[in-house]
Design a protein around this motif. Sequence first.
Motif, mmCIF file in Angstrom:
data_model
loop_
_atom_site.group_PDB
_atom_site.id
_atom_site.type_symbol
_atom_site.label_atom_id
_atom_site.label_comp_id
_atom_site.label_asym_id
_atom_site.label_seq_id
_atom_site.Cartn_x
_atom_site.Cartn_y
_atom_site.Cartn_z
ATOM 1 N N GLN A 53 0.821 -1.171 0.041
ATOM 2 C CA GLN A 53 0.223 -0.030 0.151
ATOM 3 C C GLN A 53 0.752 1.443 0.085
ATOM 4 O O GLN A 53 0.409 2.281 -0.644
ATOM 5 C CB GLN A 53 -0.824 -0.068 1.067
ATOM 6 C CG GLN A 53 -1.705 -1.113 1.283
ATOM 7 C CD GLN A 53 -2.811 -1.021 0.144
ATOM 8 O OE1 GLN A 53 -2.952 -0.410 -0.771
ATOM 9 N NE2 GLN A 53 -3.153 -2.605 -0.366
ATOM 10 N N GLN A 54 1.805 1.331 0.690
ATOM 11 C CA GLN A 54 2.856 2.433 0.723
ATOM 12 C C GLN A 54 3.412 2.574 -0.709
ATOM 13 O O GLN A 54 3.623 3.742 -1.209
ATOM 14 C CB GLN A 54 4.154 2.321 1.596
ATOM 15 C CG GLN A 54 3.768 2.322 3.414
ATOM 16 C CD GLN A 54 4.954 2.014 4.127
ATOM 17 O OE1 GLN A 54 5.720 2.925 4.115
ATOM 18 N NE2 GLN A 54 4.952 0.994 4.733
ATOM 19 N N THR A 55 3.926 1.487 -1.310
ATOM 20 C CA THR A 55 4.219 1.678 -2.930
ATOM 21 C C THR A 55 3.244 2.266 -3.450
ATOM 22 O O THR A 55 3.583 3.157 -4.364
ATOM 23 C CB THR A 55 4.655 0.268 -3.162
ATOM 24 O OG1 THR A 55 5.825 -0.267 -2.429
ATOM 25 C CG2 THR A 55 5.579 0.455 -4.601
ATOM 26 N N LEU A 56 2.083 1.798 -3.661
ATOM 27 C CA LEU A 56 0.896 2.315 -4.533
ATOM 28 C C LEU A 56 0.950 3.850 -4.063
ATOM 29 O O LEU A 56 0.607 4.711 -5.158
ATOM 30 C CB LEU A 56 -0.375 1.556 -4.154
ATOM 31 C CG LEU A 56 -0.272 0.155 -4.774
ATOM 32 C CD1 LEU A 56 -1.794 -0.402 -4.592
ATOM 33 C CD2 LEU A 56 -0.024 0.156 -6.076
ATOM 34 N N GLY A 57 0.779 3.947 -3.035
ATOM 35 C CA GLY A 57 0.820 5.397 -2.507
ATOM 36 C C GLY A 57 1.719 6.514 -3.186
ATOM 37 O O GLY A 57 1.497 7.703 -3.754
ATOM 38 N N ILE A 58 3.315 5.824 -3.211
ATOM 39 C CA ILE A 58 4.087 6.473 -3.702
ATOM 40 C C ILE A 58 3.994 6.812 -5.223
ATOM 41 O O ILE A 58 4.233 8.026 -5.854
ATOM 42 C CB ILE A 58 5.241 6.173 -3.435
ATOM 43 C CG1 ILE A 58 5.828 5.999 -2.028
ATOM 44 C CG2 ILE A 58 6.462 6.576 -4.272
ATOM 45 C CD1 ILE A 58 6.987 5.266 -1.388
ATOM 46 N N LEU A 59 3.633 5.686 -6.044
ATOM 47 C CA LEU A 59 3.234 5.634 -7.452
ATOM 48 C C LEU A 59 2.128 6.460 -7.969
ATOM 49 O O LEU A 59 2.378 7.093 -8.999
ATOM 50 C CB LEU A 59 3.321 4.134 -7.792
ATOM 51 C CG LEU A 59 4.398 3.344 -7.478
ATOM 52 C CD1 LEU A 59 4.313 1.859 -8.104
ATOM 53 C CD2 LEU A 59 5.615 3.814 -8.401
ATOM 54 N N ALA A 118 14.410 0.992 -7.935
ATOM 55 C CA ALA A 118 13.743 2.310 -7.560
ATOM 56 C C ALA A 118 13.585 3.029 -8.736
ATOM 57 O O ALA A 118 12.295 3.455 -8.932
ATOM 58 C CB ALA A 118 14.597 2.996 -6.689
ATOM 59 N N ARG A 119 14.266 2.895 -9.827
ATOM 60 C CA ARG A 119 14.324 3.807 -11.047
ATOM 61 C C ARG A 119 13.267 3.033 -11.994
ATOM 62 O O ARG A 119 12.328 3.691 -12.536
ATOM 63 C CB ARG A 119 15.461 3.809 -11.766
ATOM 64 C CG ARG A 119 15.406 4.891 -12.823
ATOM 65 C CD ARG A 119 16.659 5.246 -13.603
ATOM 66 N NE ARG A 119 17.319 4.049 -14.299
ATOM 67 C CZ ARG A 119 16.931 4.013 -15.553
ATOM 68 N NH1 ARG A 119 16.303 4.500 -16.214
ATOM 69 N NH2 ARG A 119 17.334 2.843 -16.234
ATOM 70 N N ARG A 120 13.346 1.788 -11.842
ATOM 71 C CA ARG A 120 12.201 1.073 -12.783
ATOM 72 C C ARG A 120 10.903 0.944 -12.193
ATOM 73 O O ARG A 120 9.922 1.145 -12.958
ATOM 74 C CB ARG A 120 12.820 -0.424 -13.113
ATOM 75 C CG ARG A 120 14.032 -0.216 -13.991
ATOM 76 C CD ARG A 120 14.732 -1.557 -13.988
ATOM 77 N NE ARG A 120 15.948 -1.499 -15.151
ATOM 78 C CZ ARG A 120 17.080 -0.863 -15.269
ATOM 79 N NH1 ARG A 120 17.299 0.324 -14.304
ATOM 80 N NH2 ARG A 120 17.630 -0.636 -16.286
ATOM 81 N N LEU A 121 10.803 0.912 -10.981
ATOM 82 C CA LEU A 121 9.563 0.742 -10.327
ATOM 83 C C LEU A 121 8.816 2.153 -10.320
ATOM 84 O O LEU A 121 7.575 2.120 -10.468
ATOM 85 C CB LEU A 121 9.690 0.308 -8.768
ATOM 86 C CG LEU A 121 8.589 0.312 -7.935
ATOM 87 C CD1 LEU A 121 7.482 -0.811 -8.545
ATOM 88 C CD2 LEU A 121 8.818 -0.244 -6.464
ATOM 89 N N SER A 122 9.506 3.269 -10.433
ATOM 90 C CA SER A 122 8.983 4.489 -10.284
ATOM 91 C C SER A 122 8.130 4.748 -11.597
ATOM 92 O O SER A 122 7.166 5.567 -11.597
ATOM 93 C CB SER A 122 10.023 5.508 -10.217
ATOM 94 O OG SER A 122 10.908 5.386 -11.526
ATOM 95 N N GLY A 123 8.249 3.844 -12.784
ATOM 96 C CA GLY A 123 7.322 3.970 -13.839
ATOM 97 C C GLY A 123 6.416 3.211 -14.028
ATOM 98 O O GLY A 123 5.595 3.352 -14.850
ATOM 99 N N PHE A 124 6.010 2.441 -12.965
ATOM 100 C CA PHE A 124 5.081 1.339 -13.039
ATOM 101 C C PHE A 124 4.041 1.837 -12.326
ATOM 102 O O PHE A 124 3.721 2.582 -11.578
ATOM 103 C CB PHE A 124 5.633 0.044 -12.263
ATOM 104 C CG PHE A 124 4.778 -0.947 -12.082
ATOM 105 C CD1 PHE A 124 4.354 -1.847 -13.250
ATOM 106 C CD2 PHE A 124 3.926 -1.165 -11.020
ATOM 107 C CE1 PHE A 124 3.437 -2.916 -13.063
ATOM 108 C CE2 PHE A 124 2.798 -2.245 -10.942
ATOM 109 C CZ PHE A 124 2.692 -2.904 -12.127
ATOM 110 N N GLN A 125 2.752 1.326 -13.188
ATOM 111 C CA GLN A 125 1.496 1.888 -12.640
ATOM 112 C C GLN A 125 0.530 0.529 -12.235
ATOM 113 O O GLN A 125 0.601 -0.280 -13.246
ATOM 114 C CB GLN A 125 0.635 2.697 -13.768
ATOM 115 C CG GLN A 125 1.712 4.274 -13.931
ATOM 116 C CD GLN A 125 0.649 4.903 -15.173
ATOM 117 O OE1 GLN A 125 -0.005 4.437 -16.062
ATOM 118 N NE2 GLN A 125 0.691 6.441 -14.987
ATOM 119 N N ALA A 126 -0.137 0.642 -11.251
ATOM 120 C CA ALA A 126 -0.865 -0.377 -10.598
ATOM 121 C C ALA A 126 -2.441 0.274 -10.243
ATOM 122 O O ALA A 126 -2.151 1.225 -9.597
ATOM 123 C CB ALA A 126 -0.140 -1.252 -9.650
#
Length: 218
Positions: A53-59, A118-126
Amino acid sequence: MSALPRIRPAFISRRNLLLAGLAVPLAGLGLNRPAAASADTNAAIRFIDSLGQQTLGILNQPQPLAQRETQLRELLRQGFDLAFIGRFVLGRPYASLSQEQAADYHQAFNDFVLRTYARRLSGFQARSFAILGARAAGDTDTEVSTRIDPANGQPVRCDWRVRQSGQRLGIIDVAIENVSMAVTQRNEFASVVNTGGVNGLIGTLRARADRETVNVSR
């Protein structure tokens, strides 16, 4: 100058699963899996759900890319047992490292993992992150199954192995659709070590981390 050996995050190229930047993974550890164990599955579930949930919040929050990557790096650092993972992916050569080499290797490995993922994950959308269930896996481990729904594409199942060490929980494994990501990474590391030794691997990891930093600053 010769080309750097190719080392890539093992799980990023598979069906664009940038979400797996949440993990530097280890499904093929060969750990015992007794039917009964004392691992706190509820704590592991809460731990994985909180990270998701924290990751989704950041993205999903509009903010500069550099700020998003900084937040994701810190989340990865907190969520993963990078010391354990670093030892595993290096394999047998780790036992022969000097104290100085071990320190250099862990620093290079951590920088490589945190900056790259972190760089690659930053462009992911879920769209969503859901807990499917959990089971004990030994006295200190729990496997938590999740489903991640990308903004574009089919849902993906990820199984996270969480280990309790003292009062701390940390991810030591992630399997994406039953595929061990760490084994692939371990094989790639072995190829570099066979060619240039551990010092060659350390140099390659540093160069890759520096390249990610350059890419971010552009």
